[in-house]
Write a protein that holds these residues in place. Sequence first.
Motif: not given
Length: 267
Positions: A139-155
């Motif tokens: 069980v090794e959940p993958a890291d999120a496939p996006y950056t913190a910057e991408e998440l911030d602007w999308m939100a």
Amino acid sequence: MKIRKTVMAVAAAAALILPASAAEILLVGGQNVWDQAGARIVEDGTTYVSLRAMAELLTPEAEVFWLDGMAHVQGGGLSLSARPGDTWLTVNDRALYVPHGVLLEDGRTLVPVRVLAEALGGQVEWSHEAGITLTADGVEPADAPYTAEELDWMARIISAESRGEPLLGKLAVGTVVLNRVASDEFPDSIYDVIFDNQWGIQFQPVANGTIYNEPTEESMLAAKLCLDGARVAGDSLYFLAPELTDNHWIMENREYVTTIGCHWFYR
């Protein structure tokens, strides 16, 4: 040492080729645990399984418990939660879309086997001959496939464009942004799509400055879901709220796709 565990679930469509009994096969280490896993198939062929049963089979070191109306799986670097009725589940810092929702039947929390595979860092393959095969190397959940910057602007763009809209409406706005990123007609990044002004400012929040407001909690959730693959407005590239604007160019020049909340979507 990692222990390879393989899960096979035969989808409803495969029952047309395989023996009828094959529609109720769920193999873990060569053993059919369909009944033990509380597996069932919903109307579009999605195979659901009991979160507790599968967690105990695949992550025996993790603790499974119920708290605050949600099922939780914690341990070994995994923190997963799923609330019946929600159209997502969370795993570590990610949110994964569950289109038909998390189910609750006979006291068991059920989730799609494909979403569970993604949550556990596994892989899913499907064929008419073999059905659905999930393979998880530990069980090794993958890291999120996006950056913190991408998440911030999308939100931020989701929040500014769809404040007051239901989650589905927020996902639709995010879908348009990501469809533009993928299209040759628009820039290649979320930030550049939002601030694109080649043919004039594309999004009203850029013009009025609300793009810089802190996004709502639900908008952050919607952004995570979209960036992890959720799509709800097809191949839409445009949207507008007809009652809130006098500019109906999109309606007059683009093909209608759907309406969600107050927004109409076009390709």
